[in-house]
Write a protein that holds these residues in place. Structure first.
Motif, mmCIF file in Angstrom:
data_model
loop_
_atom_site.group_PDB
_atom_site.id
_atom_site.type_symbol
_atom_site.label_atom_id
_atom_site.label_comp_id
_atom_site.label_asym_id
_atom_site.label_seq_id
_atom_site.Cartn_x
_atom_site.Cartn_y
_atom_site.Cartn_z
ATOM 1 N N LEU A 1 -1.125 16.200 2.636
ATOM 2 C CA LEU A 1 -1.692 17.329 3.364
ATOM 3 C C LEU A 1 -0.981 17.510 4.701
ATOM 4 C CD1 LEU A 1 -4.079 19.382 3.112
ATOM 5 C CD2 LEU A 1 -5.408 17.789 4.486
ATOM 6 N N SER A 2 -0.435 18.690 4.924
ATOM 7 C CA SER A 2 0.286 18.938 6.177
ATOM 8 C C SER A 2 -0.656 19.256 7.327
ATOM 9 C CB SER A 2 1.293 20.078 5.981
ATOM 10 O OG SER A 2 0.633 21.260 5.540
ATOM 11 N N ALA A 3 -1.835 19.766 7.020
ATOM 12 C CA ALA A 3 -2.826 20.061 8.056
ATOM 13 C C ALA A 3 -3.558 18.783 8.444
ATOM 14 C CB ALA A 3 -3.818 21.101 7.534
ATOM 15 N N PRO A 4 -4.144 18.747 9.642
ATOM 16 C CA PRO A 4 -4.925 17.569 10.047
ATOM 17 C C PRO A 4 -6.099 17.331 9.105
ATOM 18 C CG PRO A 4 -4.463 18.979 11.937
ATOM 19 C CD PRO A 4 -4.059 19.750 10.723
ATOM 20 N N VAL A 5 -6.376 16.062 8.810
ATOM 21 C CA VAL A 5 -7.496 15.687 7.963
ATOM 22 C C VAL A 5 -8.410 14.748 8.745
ATOM 23 C CG1 VAL A 5 -6.216 13.768 6.908
ATOM 24 C CG2 VAL A 5 -8.189 14.743 5.720
ATOM 25 N N HIS A 6 -9.701 14.914 8.563
ATOM 26 C CA HIS A 6 -10.698 14.103 9.273
ATOM 27 C C HIS A 6 -11.751 13.658 8.258
ATOM 28 C CE1 HIS A 6 -9.049 15.823 13.022
ATOM 29 N NE2 HIS A 6 -9.067 16.978 12.376
ATOM 30 N N TRP A 7 -12.015 12.359 8.224
ATOM 31 C CA TRP A 7 -12.996 11.797 7.307
ATOM 32 C C TRP A 7 -14.249 11.405 8.076
ATOM 33 C CZ3 TRP A 7 -11.103 11.272 2.210
ATOM 34 C CH2 TRP A 7 -9.710 11.300 2.058
ATOM 35 N N LEU A 8 -15.419 11.655 7.483
ATOM 36 C CA LEU A 8 -16.685 11.162 8.022
ATOM 37 C C LEU A 8 -17.412 10.445 6.894
ATOM 38 C CD1 LEU A 8 -18.635 11.035 10.440
ATOM 39 C CD2 LEU A 8 -19.789 13.017 9.465
ATOM 40 N N LEU A 9 -17.670 9.148 7.096
ATOM 41 C CA LEU A 9 -18.267 8.328 6.057
ATOM 42 C C LEU A 9 -19.481 7.595 6.596
ATOM 43 C CD1 LEU A 9 -14.844 7.059 4.794
ATOM 44 C CD2 LEU A 9 -16.385 8.483 3.453
ATOM 45 N N GLY A 10 -20.430 7.332 5.700
ATOM 46 C CA GLY A 10 -21.652 6.651 6.091
ATOM 47 C C GLY A 10 -21.624 5.181 5.715
ATOM 48 N N GLY A 11 -22.086 4.340 6.604
ATOM 49 C CA GLY A 11 -22.093 2.910 6.341
ATOM 50 C C GLY A 11 -23.133 2.486 5.319
ATOM 51 N N ALA A 12 -24.101 3.355 5.005
ATOM 52 C CA ALA A 12 -25.154 3.028 4.040
ATOM 53 C C ALA A 12 -25.143 4.004 2.862
ATOM 54 C CB ALA A 12 -26.517 3.036 4.723
ATOM 55 N N ASP A 13 -23.989 4.553 2.565
ATOM 56 C CA ASP A 13 -23.854 5.530 1.485
ATOM 57 C C ASP A 13 -24.056 4.837 0.137
ATOM 58 O OD1 ASP A 13 -23.000 7.517 -0.331
ATOM 59 O OD2 ASP A 13 -21.577 8.329 1.116
ATOM 60 N N GLY A 14 -24.977 5.360 -0.680
ATOM 61 C CA GLY A 14 -25.230 4.788 -1.991
ATOM 62 C C GLY A 14 -24.245 5.216 -3.052
ATOM 63 N N LEU A 15 -23.325 6.135 -2.723
ATOM 64 C CA LEU A 15 -22.364 6.651 -3.700
ATOM 65 C C LEU A 15 -20.911 6.412 -3.309
ATOM 66 C CD1 LEU A 15 -24.277 9.975 -4.340
ATOM 67 C CD2 LEU A 15 -23.883 8.208 -6.060
ATOM 68 N N VAL A 16 -20.646 6.284 -2.030
ATOM 69 C CA VAL A 16 -19.291 6.007 -1.542
ATOM 70 C C VAL A 16 -19.345 4.682 -0.780
ATOM 71 C CG1 VAL A 16 -17.404 6.788 -0.054
ATOM 72 C CG2 VAL A 16 -18.697 8.459 -1.385
ATOM 73 N N PRO A 17 -18.775 3.611 -1.329
ATOM 74 C CA PRO A 17 -18.866 2.305 -0.684
ATOM 75 C C PRO A 17 -18.320 2.325 0.742
ATOM 76 C CG PRO A 17 -18.000 2.085 -2.912
ATOM 77 C CD PRO A 17 -18.052 3.556 -2.612
ATOM 78 N N ALA A 18 -18.922 1.498 1.595
ATOM 79 C CA ALA A 18 -18.502 1.443 2.993
ATOM 80 C C ALA A 18 -17.026 1.077 3.134
ATOM 81 C CB ALA A 18 -19.376 0.438 3.755
ATOM 82 N N ALA A 19 -16.495 0.334 2.166
ATOM 83 C CA ALA A 19 -15.091 -0.086 2.217
ATOM 84 C C ALA A 19 -14.126 1.080 2.112
ATOM 85 C CB ALA A 19 -14.804 -1.095 1.101
ATOM 86 N N VAL A 20 -14.596 2.233 1.658
ATOM 87 C CA VAL A 20 -13.717 3.407 1.554
ATOM 88 C C VAL A 20 -13.204 3.818 2.930
ATOM 89 C CG1 VAL A 20 -13.647 5.874 0.937
ATOM 90 C CG2 VAL A 20 -14.725 4.223 -0.599
ATOM 91 N N ALA A 21 -13.987 3.600 3.977
ATOM 92 C CA ALA A 21 -13.546 3.972 5.328
ATOM 93 C C ALA A 21 -12.240 3.269 5.679
ATOM 94 C CB ALA A 21 -14.633 3.641 6.350
ATOM 95 N N ASP A 22 -12.152 1.973 5.405
ATOM 96 C CA ASP A 22 -10.915 1.238 5.686
ATOM 97 C C ASP A 22 -9.793 1.666 4.747
ATOM 98 O OD1 ASP A 22 -12.129 -0.234 7.730
ATOM 99 O OD2 ASP A 22 -12.808 -1.783 6.337
ATOM 100 N N ALA A 23 -10.157 1.981 3.508
ATOM 101 C CA ALA A 23 -9.134 2.370 2.532
ATOM 102 C C ALA A 23 -8.486 3.701 2.897
ATOM 103 C CB ALA A 23 -9.753 2.436 1.140
#
Length: 249
Positions: free
Chosen positions: A189-211
């Motif tokens: 992606l050439s445009a800026p990308v920004h991720w917002l993740l939850g530490g208690a997400d029941g569907l997206v593991p917290a480890a995804v933030a580091d990944a």
């Protein structure tokens, strides 16, 4: 595909997640329409697009290309984020920036990547065939996990409405989540990308933030401890601070 457009200013596109509809963004649209031209879509099979059951990035293009005035800012939640990443490969000129909320670019677990296990995805797929409405409601419950769970679930149920989305579209959405790997799209992606993740997400593991920090850089990732899969509902103040920073960057 049903679109709702309100406000004036630069284009801001909001794409909701699996099993919901554009009303999930009501509070956000009300806050932003004074500064942005807010474009909300009911994804195919959902809400007022219920008669359109082919759910993939290609089916979004004809409707969106008729309304976009130029490069837009995009916010994609969960499945909506995955579709936005797909669109960024097909129409890179549409993207001024992309905010990804509770979005795993590779939703299904891989040997080298955190995600939902194949067993859970298979159970959802089987449940959607056997007890579709119960499976849909179970998903809403998982979405509400984390801080302020009761309030979030009440808000999700209110915006989801009494009728579940088209079963065929839900099945296609599950298949997309199970099969799609958009990590390459995120890196390209050439445009800026920004991720917002939850530490208690029941569907997206917290480890995804580091990944994802490895994919696009640690400065592109924000994590809210205690937030589940809908941080714009559970932690609206922190979400709005993150969003404003994304849009003003």
């Amino acid at each position: 595909m049903h679109l709702e457009i309100e406000g004036q200013g630069p284009d801001l596109v909001l794409l909701h997640g699996w099993g919901l509809r554009l009303e999930v963004w009501d509070a956000l649209a009300g806050r932003l329409r004074g500064r942005w031209r807010v474009i909300r879509a009911d994804l195919p099979g959902h809400g007022r697009s219920r008669d359109r059951t082919e759910l993939n990035a290609e089916t979004l293009i004809p409707a969106l290309e008729t309304v976009l005035a130029g490069p837009a800012h995009w916010i994609g939640w969960s499945l909506g984020g995955l579709l936005a990443l797909q669109l960024s490969e097909r129409r890179p000129e549409w993207f001024e920036c992309l905010g990804l909320v509770a979005c795993n670019p590779c939703f299904a677990q891989r040997p080298e990547w955190p995600g939902v296990t194949p067993e859970v995805l298979e159970a959802f797929t089987a449940g959607l065939k056997e007890t579709p409405e119960a499976t849909w409601k179970r998903f809403l419950g998982l979405t509400a996990q984390g801080d302020n769970q009761r309030e979030v679930l009440r808000a999700l149920r209110a915006c989801a409405g009494a009728s579940m989305p088209a079963q065929a579209a839900l099945a296609q959405g599950l298949a997309l989540l199970a099969q799609e790997d958009a990590r390459g799209a995120a890196m390209r992606l050439s445009a800026p990308v920004h991720w917002l993740l939850g530490g208690a997400d029941g569907l997206v593991p917290a480890a995804v933030a580091d990944a994802v920090a490895v994919l696009t850089g640690p400065d592109t990732v924000t994590r809210i401890d205690g937030a589940g899969h809908a941080p714009f509902l559970s932690h609206s103040l922190l979400f709005n601070q993150w969003l404003d920073a994304c849009l003003e960057a």
